[in-house]
Design an enzyme around this catalytic site. Structure first.
Site, short mmCIF file in Angstrom:
data_model
loop_
_atom_site.label_atom_id
_atom_site.label_comp_id
_atom_site.label_asym_id
_atom_site.label_seq_id
_atom_site.Cartn_x
_atom_site.Cartn_y
_atom_site.Cartn_z
N ASP A 9 9.45 0.97 4.94
CA ASP A 9 10.51 0.32 5.72
C ASP A 9 11.39 1.35 6.42
O ASP A 9 11.78 1.18 7.57
CB ASP A 9 11.38 -0.55 4.81
CG ASP A 9 10.57 -1.62 4.10
OD1 ASP A 9 9.42 -1.85 4.50
OD2 ASP A 9 11.08 -2.21 3.13
N THR A 36 0.84 -1.21 0.00
CA THR A 36 0.00 0.00 0.00
C THR A 36 0.87 1.26 0.00
O THR A 36 0.39 2.33 -0.36
CB THR A 36 -0.92 0.01 1.24
OG1 THR A 36 -0.15 -0.39 2.37
CG2 THR A 36 -2.09 -0.92 1.06
N SER A 47 16.38 -5.62 6.46
CA SER A 47 17.78 -5.41 6.82
C SER A 47 18.32 -4.20 6.05
O SER A 47 19.18 -3.47 6.55
CB SER A 47 18.59 -6.67 6.51
OG SER A 47 18.41 -7.05 5.16
N SER A 48 17.81 -3.97 4.86
CA SER A 48 18.31 -2.85 4.05
C SER A 48 17.91 -1.50 4.65
O SER A 48 18.74 -0.58 4.74
CB SER A 48 17.84 -2.96 2.60
OG SER A 48 16.46 -3.14 2.54
#
Ligand code: GLA
Length: 394
Positions: free
Chosen positions: A184, A36, A139-140
């Site tokens: 993220d 989204t 992790s990035s």
């Protein structure tokens, strides 16, 4: 040894100058709201107690040297040459082999933060992490968040946390070449203990939503299928294209602007597959809002059905699940989980289950047994706790 000690040890091994400090940022699990973010919709992720650390030392020149426990070879770039390195098509420097992919994250953050200017001071940066790579736990973004926090302070950039997140997204989109949204980075950088980050990806308004997992004796169990995925290629980009096509056909800037009540019209305008892609986004946005309401009004035990509906939508309409993720979700539910769903971009990675503290072992045994029976590789299971975002550790 802990990841922070690993980062310090790696820095010392580089023969670097005086240590200036250690900065870190968190991995994340997404509670609900998948794909989204680049549709300008809503997401509800939380930062987890797995972090990436960047130990940083002073240099006397304007070079940036990055080292990571993932790779024996450090990478060194003149900060004044970053603009040239990352010019051209997204991800071109990585594709050409000018820079390994892992190094494009911190160097891309430096490039995006400096905006073409040379660094006020050169730095040596050593990176270590206990966020599992490839599990869909960002992790990035954790590397980007740790690097952004360090550069912000050491180069006196005055970036607010949301601006650090934007710098991270630019690094990921342009330097690495993965066409991801901003969920993220915001989650990794702006997370809070025991809370989820409710983000409106259009306005970038952030609210903390109390999760109450610890208070209610609940755990979030990560079931990492260890099926590898990459968002720089393939399915992720494909889904993003389908969403953009659907929005254009509906005559709106983004699928955020399509309501559940518009879906009948969407079914007439779109081909069958594109309709199902759009339907996932439209219903998922509604589920995020329902989850926030349920958490606030009734607490975490009330969100199980929403998590399951989200998984079904990703499995059947958006088609980003894989059999291993479906098995993890189904088995966790049979073993008594309150709710479960795959988390992150999909095509592999991990599912999460909301589980009563006393049932965690049973669910882990059930999932591991089911994978063995199905002939799948052994999954990795562990609990995660909603935690703080980016900060200076030392
Ligand atoms: C990846 C991307 C995010 C988001 C998720 C799916 O994690 O990095 O921007 O699109 O997939 O929700």
């Amino acid at each position: 040894m802990s990841a922070i000690d690993d980062a310090r040890g790696l820095l010392a091994g580089l023969g670097a100058g005086d240590p200036l400090g250690v900065w870190s940022s968190a991995g994340r699990a997404n509670l609900i709201g998948e794909h989204t973010d680049y549709n300008e919709g809503f997401v509800l992720p939380f930062a987890i107690d797995r972090r990436t650390y960047a130990a940083v030392a002073e240099r006397s020149d304007r070079m940036i040297r990055v080292a990571s426990t993932f790779d024996p070879d450090p990478v060194e770039v003149d900060s004044a040459a970053l603009a040239e390195l990352f010019a051209g098509e997204p991800g071109a420097a990585v594709a050409r082999g000018d820079v390994p992919e892992w190094a494009a994250y911190p160097l891309g953050v430096a490039w995006a933060a400096l905006r073409g200017k040379p660094a006020p001071r050169g730095l040596d940066i050593a990176i270590a992490s206990d966020v599992p790579v490839g599990a869909g736990l960002s992790s990035s973004a954790a590397i980007e968040g740790a690097a952004a926090a360090a550069f912000d302070e050491l180069w006196s950039l005055g970036l607010a946390p949301i601006d650090q997140a934007k710098v991270g997204r630019t690094a990921e989109n342009e330097a690495v070449g993965a066409p991801t949204g901003i969920m993220d980075q915001v989650s990794s950088i702006m997370g809070r203990t025991d809370a989820a980050t409710f983000l409106d990806c259009r306005t970038l308004d952030v609210e903390s939503v109390d999760l109450g997992f610890a208070r209610e004796g609940l755990e979030v169990l990560v079931m990492d299928t260890r099926v590898a995925h990459s968002h720089a290629t393939g399915g992720y980009r494909d889904r993003r294209d389908a969403c953009e096509r659907a929005a254009a056909a509906m005559g709106v800037p983004a699928l955020r602007d399509v309501a559940v009540s518009d879906l009948d019209r969407a079914a007439e305008l779109l081909d069958e597959v594109t309709f199902r892609r759009a339907k996932h986004i439209v219903t998922e946005n509604a589920r995020v809002l329902d989850t926030v309401r349920a958490l606030r009004e009734s607490g975490p035990r009330a969100i199980g059905e929403l998590l399951l509906a989200s998984h079904a939508s990703m499995r059947d309409d958006f088609e980003i699940s894989v059999p291993e993720l479906d098995l993890a979700v189904d088995t966790a539910m049979s073993a008594g989980a309150i709710g479960a769903r795959m988390t992150g971009g999909g095509f592999g990675g991990a599912a999460i289950a909301l589980v009563e503290h006393d049932l965690v072992d049973e669910v882990c045994v059930g999932v591991t047994g089911a994978f063995e029976e199905a002939g799948y590789g052994e999954p990795r299971t562990f609990t995660v706790h909603p935690s703080d975002g980016a900060h200076r550790d030392a």
